[in-house]
Design a protein around this motif. Structure first.
Motif: not given
Ligand code: ZN
Ligand code: ZN
Length: 429
Positions: A325-327, A329-331, A368-372, A377-379
């Protein structure tokens, strides 16, 4: 004591999004398997490192595996260098680096060479640096390694005495606060001179480290700027990789007491990224080798579920880190993030729950973290948690989502380091 299947979905946490009708990607996604786990189990939330800290994955993973990053983290430089196969001894200066594009006054035109420097090109440039640059301001040797695309690592070793990681970055986009690398919101886009950090101005190990970084920066620029690969890129109208930006200095690897001794559990891990692999190795957590990505996420996840069912027999628990899911979210792509969560639910949790005996194991899912998606970016937003199986009694959670987890019986953990001890208690019910 039940077995523990500990699943981390990288960057899963999010905030309500307009285009998803005010839902988060996790809420909007069809996730019958994770919802079932939530219904049969308990939910809650946690700050993976602490309130106010938007963590990089490495710090967050250290924390949610039960080690306080304030105590153990020694910087991204040493960890990435180790993970990419470079030797890091105590007193070596280890840095995370980027190839970048600069003009003749070292104004930065692009921090990532237009994001199209191939790993192959980077490897050739790295070879030229290793061959042609000699460090003489302080007698020292170095190893430079390109990793993926514009990314790389640098380890410098003084011939006599130790070097200190208490040096500032030459990369203007990041600050160094203790061992933490922090992205800056505003900065002058010029290559910076490395200096000893505050309070270390008189430390010869930091003075020498700064000297060596500045010498490396100058000499590698000369090699890169006239390298045939860059001449070719220039003639094709592409950006050139003519600068190495250094950041996240450290001077030793983290010394984690082994996971097995700390928690009395024999864990194995499924990890995708080199840094997470490095962390697991340093904690003495066995690595289960995964087949290389096939390009088909569904197929890869089914395979992982099968490997989990196989391997849980041999260990007390498995740490399974899924990058998915992270990638997106960064986009900022909420629709894609939702889809990736659905694919994981269907193709990982589906086959896992079919074959895993939930009387003999507990399953936990968190991040490991939220990436809204709207921040790209990570928050520091807390991440949702579910724990299910074994003798855990349901707490009335109806599905797995940030909002439901807000009311779950676990409540809000203030620190990720509380999580492994909680899992151990739940596994002993
Ligand atoms: Zn990330
Ligand atoms: Zn992450």
């Amino acid at each position: 004591m039940k077995k523990i299947v500990y699943v981390v979905l990288d960057g899963l946490g999010d905030l309500p999004i307009k285009s998803l009708g005010g839902k988060t990607p996790l809420e909007a996604a069809e996730t019958p398997n994770m919802d079932r786990l939530a219904r049969e189990g308990v939910t809650g939330r946690m700050y993976t490192v602490g309130k106010g800290i938007a963590p990089q994955s490495d710090i967050a993973v250290i924390s949610i595996l039960g080690y306080d990053p304030n105590v153990y983290y020694t910087g991204r430089g040493p960890l990435e260098s180790f993970a990419s196969g470079l030797e890091v001894r105590d007193g070596d200066l280890a840095l995370r680096v980027n190839f970048a594009t600069v003009d003749e006054n070292w104004n930065i035109i692009d921090r990532r060479v237009g994001r199209n420097l191939s790993s192959e090109e980077a490897r050739e440039l790295a070879e030229a640096i290793n061959r042609e640059v000699k460090l003489t301001s302080v007698p020292a040797t170095f190893q430079f390694k390109s990793t993926i695309g514009h990314r790389g690592c640098l380890v410098i070793r003084a011939e006599k005495g130790k070097l200190s990681g208490e040096v500032t970055n030459t990369d203007p986009a990041y600050d160094k606060i203790g061992p933490l690398g922090v992205a800056k919101e505003k900065f002058e886009n010029v290559v910076q001179e490395a200096k000893p950090t505050k309070g270390h101005e008189n430390d010869p190990a930091a003075i020498n480290a700064a000297k060596l970084i500045n010498e490396f920066t100058r000499k590698s620029y000369e090699v890169l700027n006239r390298h045939p690969i860059n001449l070719k890129r220039r003639s094709e109208g592409k950006m050139v990789g003519n600068m190495i930006l250094c950041r996240d200095a450290g001077d030793h690897l983290p010394k984690f007491p082994p996971f097995r001794e700390r928690f009395g559990l024999n864990f194995a891990s499924f990890v995708e990224m080199p840094v997470e692999r490095g962390i697991a190795v340093l904690m003495g957590i066995e690595i289960v080798e995964l087949p290389p990505p096939s390009g088909d996420l569904a197929r890869d996840y089914v395979e992982r579920a099968e490997l989990a069912v196989e391997n849980i027999k041999r260990f007390d628990g498995l740490y399974i880190h899924i990058k998915g899911p992270d990638e997106p979210a960064h986009d900022g792509d909420a629709e894609r993030k939702k889809q990736v969560i659905e694919i994981i639910d269907r193709h990982f949790f589906g086959p896992l729950l079919e074959r895993l005996d939930l009387k003999e194991a507990i399953v936990t899912v968190t991040a490991d973290h939220s990436t809204p998606c709207e921040h790209k970016a990570h928050t520091d937003d807390p991440v949702p948690i579910l724990i299910s199986g074994g003798n855990i009694r349901p707490d009335g959670s109806e599905s797995f989502s940030e909002r439901v987890a807000e009311k779950g019986s676990i409540g809000l953990l203030e620190k990720g380091t509380e999580f492994v001890p909680l899992l151990i208690r739940k596994s002993r019910l």
